[in-house]
Every structure is written in structure tokens, then in C-alpha cells.
Design a protein around this motif. Structure first.
Motif, short mmCIF file in Angstrom:
data_model
loop_
_atom_site.label_atom_id
_atom_site.label_comp_id
_atom_site.label_asym_id
_atom_site.label_seq_id
_atom_site.Cartn_x
_atom_site.Cartn_y
_atom_site.Cartn_z
N GLY A 153 8.08 1.07 -27.56
CA GLY A 153 9.34 0.70 -27.50
C GLY A 153 9.74 -0.07 -26.21
N PHE A 154 10.52 -0.67 -26.12
CA PHE A 154 11.14 -1.42 -24.82
C PHE A 154 12.48 -1.43 -24.68
CE2 PHE A 154 7.69 -3.87 -26.88
CZ PHE A 154 6.55 -3.87 -25.80
N GLU A 155 12.82 -1.23 -23.33
CA GLU A 155 14.43 -1.00 -23.07
C GLU A 155 14.85 -1.72 -21.66
OE1 GLU A 155 14.51 3.85 -24.24
OE2 GLU A 155 14.74 3.24 -22.32
N ILE A 156 16.08 -2.10 -21.86
CA ILE A 156 16.55 -2.46 -20.57
C ILE A 156 17.93 -1.57 -20.25
CG2 ILE A 156 17.68 -4.27 -21.57
CD1 ILE A 156 17.80 -5.99 -19.36
N LYS A 157 18.26 -1.14 -19.05
CA LYS A 157 19.24 -0.13 -18.77
C LYS A 157 20.01 -0.62 -17.56
CE LYS A 157 17.65 4.17 -18.98
NZ LYS A 157 17.61 5.41 -19.35
N GLY A 158 21.02 -0.35 -17.53
CA GLY A 158 21.75 -0.44 -16.49
C GLY A 158 21.91 1.02 -15.87
N VAL A 159 21.73 1.28 -14.51
CA VAL A 159 21.55 2.72 -14.15
C VAL A 159 22.82 2.82 -12.81
CG1 VAL A 159 19.45 3.49 -14.93
CG2 VAL A 159 19.73 2.31 -12.76
N TRP A 160 23.24 4.00 -12.67
CA TRP A 160 24.29 4.32 -11.64
C TRP A 160 24.25 5.68 -11.14
CZ3 TRP A 160 28.39 7.76 -11.50
CH2 TRP A 160 29.37 7.59 -10.53
N SER A 161 24.31 5.88 -9.75
CA SER A 161 24.19 7.41 -9.37
C SER A 161 24.87 7.24 -7.81
CB SER A 161 22.91 8.05 -9.23
OG SER A 161 22.89 9.06 -8.73
N PRO A 162 25.90 7.72 -7.24
CA PRO A 162 26.49 7.97 -5.88
C PRO A 162 25.60 8.76 -5.23
CG PRO A 162 27.85 9.49 -7.37
CD PRO A 162 26.73 8.99 -8.38
N ILE A 163 24.90 8.26 -4.24
CA ILE A 163 23.87 9.03 -3.31
C ILE A 163 24.70 9.81 -2.40
CG2 ILE A 163 22.09 8.89 -1.81
CD1 ILE A 163 20.82 6.57 -3.44
N THR A 164 25.57 8.83 -1.45
CA THR A 164 26.37 9.42 -0.57
C THR A 164 27.82 8.86 -0.62
OG1 THR A 164 25.86 7.79 0.97
CG2 THR A 164 24.55 9.44 1.17
N PRO A 165 28.83 9.14 -0.01
CA PRO A 165 30.05 8.29 -0.06
C PRO A 165 29.89 6.62 0.17
CG PRO A 165 30.46 10.09 1.10
CD PRO A 165 28.96 10.17 0.91
N ASP A 166 28.95 6.42 1.05
CA ASP A 166 28.57 5.08 1.53
C ASP A 166 27.40 4.37 0.66
OD1 ASP A 166 30.52 5.33 3.44
OD2 ASP A 166 29.10 6.07 5.08
N ILE A 167 26.78 4.97 -0.10
CA ILE A 167 25.60 4.37 -0.73
C ILE A 167 25.65 4.77 -2.20
CG2 ILE A 167 23.04 4.34 -0.90
CD1 ILE A 167 23.07 5.07 2.07
N THR A 168 25.66 3.68 -3.05
CA THR A 168 25.73 4.16 -4.44
C THR A 168 24.44 3.50 -5.11
OG1 THR A 168 28.05 4.20 -4.67
CG2 THR A 168 26.84 3.61 -6.76
N ALA A 169 23.55 4.14 -5.72
CA ALA A 169 22.47 3.58 -6.21
C ALA A 169 22.90 2.99 -7.72
CB ALA A 169 21.26 4.68 -6.66
N THR A 170 22.59 1.44 -7.97
CA THR A 170 22.77 0.87 -9.16
C THR A 170 21.84 -0.02 -9.44
OG1 THR A 170 24.48 -0.73 -7.89
CG2 THR A 170 25.38 1.05 -8.85
N GLY A 171 21.62 -0.33 -10.63
CA GLY A 171 20.29 -1.43 -10.86
C GLY A 171 20.09 -1.60 -12.16
N LEU A 172 19.29 -2.23 -12.55
CA LEU A 172 18.60 -2.61 -14.11
C LEU A 172 17.40 -2.10 -13.98
CD1 LEU A 172 20.10 -6.38 -14.35
CD2 LEU A 172 20.97 -4.31 -15.72
N THR A 173 16.94 -1.49 -14.90
CA THR A 173 15.53 -1.04 -15.23
C THR A 173 14.85 -1.86 -16.48
OG1 THR A 173 16.21 0.84 -16.69
CG2 THR A 173 15.85 1.37 -14.38
#
Length: 180
Positions: A153-173
Motif C-alpha cells: 500500500g501507499f500513503e500520504i499523511k499530514g502529521v502534527w505534534s507540539p514538541i514545546t510551546p515554541d516548536i511544533t512538529a508538522t509535516g507531510l509523510t
């Protein structure tokens, strides 16, 4: 190494869910991570890599749950906010994917996937400014997939996680799954 309580609890819940499943299959997922938001500034916009193992558990017609254990890695890159500093970003992920096949055929066709769980992030900086920050946070993701065969299978996803109040991990996989 002792895992923090939220990660242990999620791992135990995923294992307990898998026990009664008669048709559960194991698999691997690999993906490229295109960081957006705060992450490109930390590691000069480099792509990340991810690898995970999962158990695919059918729970209804066209619906399955996938407890996932994996990680992500963005290699050391020049931090645009801290000249002379190189930053590496890693995560250990304990997630559960909910997968829905509108055609009710989990062996072929399009599907929707949503993810929730815990991610343990580590940001390591070396150079002018040296530090290591580790936080365990909630992670969310949503996307589309296509099951090309019963195994691939193949996937494309948007991801999100707040690491610290100043840094949020967002991206596309962009990834592929292989069921065994």
C-alpha cells in the motif's frame, strides 16, 4: 531503558488489542517526512526518514486498527535561528492508525487513515549552542492511501505534534506499507 508511563500504557493497550484478533497481519511502513512549520528552521529543511512496524487488525467491514511502533529521523542540519549550530531531530512513535476502506475491500483500493498516539521527541543541537531537549507529546495524523495489492500500500499523511510551546512538529509523510 524505562519508557515513560504514557508510552508503556499505549504499547500494552496495542498488544492487548492484538491478542483476540484472528485475522491480524504484521507489517512494516517506511516513509519520507517533508517537514513544514518549525522543523525546517531547525535542520535546514532536510527531509526526514521514518520506519515502523504495525499489526493490522480487522474490526469490521472495511475498517481496521493498526497499532504502530516506529520512529522518525531528520539528520543534522544547520539551524537558521542559531548560526554555527547543527540540529538533529528524532522521535519514537507509539500510535494507533484507524483505516477505513470505503469499498469495504481491504486488499485493494483507496482508503482513509487517521492516527493518534504518543511521540517522544528529541532535539539535539551541537556547535555554538549545545543542548538536548526530550519531550513526550501527543501526535496526530490524517491522510489518504491506496492498497495496490493485498501486501503493498501507499500513503500520504499530514502529521502534527507540539514538541514545546515554541516548536511544533508538522509535516507531510509519503510512504509505503508492506503486510506479511
Amino acid at each position: 531503558m524505562t519508557l515513560p508511563f504514557p508510552l508503556r500504557a499505549l504499547l500494552l493497550a496495542a498488544a492487548a488489542t492484538a491478542l483476540p484478533a484472528q485475522e491480524a497481519t504484521f507489517g512494516l511502513r517506511g516513509h519520507l517526512l517533508l517537514p513544514v512549520g518549525d522543523l525546517p528552521d531547525l535542520a535546514s529543511g532536510q527531509l526526514g526518514l521514518g520506519l515502523a512496524g504495525f499489526v493490522d487488525i480487522p474490526v469490521g467491514r472495511g475498517f481496521s486498527l493498526r497499532p504502530v511502533v516506529g520512529g522518525q529521523f531528520i539528520p543534522k542540519g544547520d539551524s537558521t535561528k542559531l548560526p554555527g549550530t547543527k540540529t538533529r531531530i528524532t522521535s519514537v512513535d507509539f500510535m494507533v492508525d484507524a483505516v477505513w476502506f470505503p469499498s469495504e475491500n481491504p486488499e485493494r483500493g483507496p482508503y482513509l487513515v487517521g492516527s493518534a498516539g504518543a511521540q517522544q521527541w528529541q532535539i539535539s543541537s551541537a556547535g555554538t549552542t549545545t543542548s538536548t531537549v526530550t519531550h513526550t507529546r501527543m501526535g496526530l495524523g490524517a491522510g489518504l492511501g491506496y492498497q495496490a495489492s493485498p501486501r503493498l500500500g501507499f500513503e500520504i499523511k499530514g502529521v502534527w505534534s507540539p514538541i514545546t510551546p515554541d516548536i511544533t512538529a508538522t509535516g507531510l509523510t509519503f510512504g509505503a506499507t508492506m503486510r506479511f
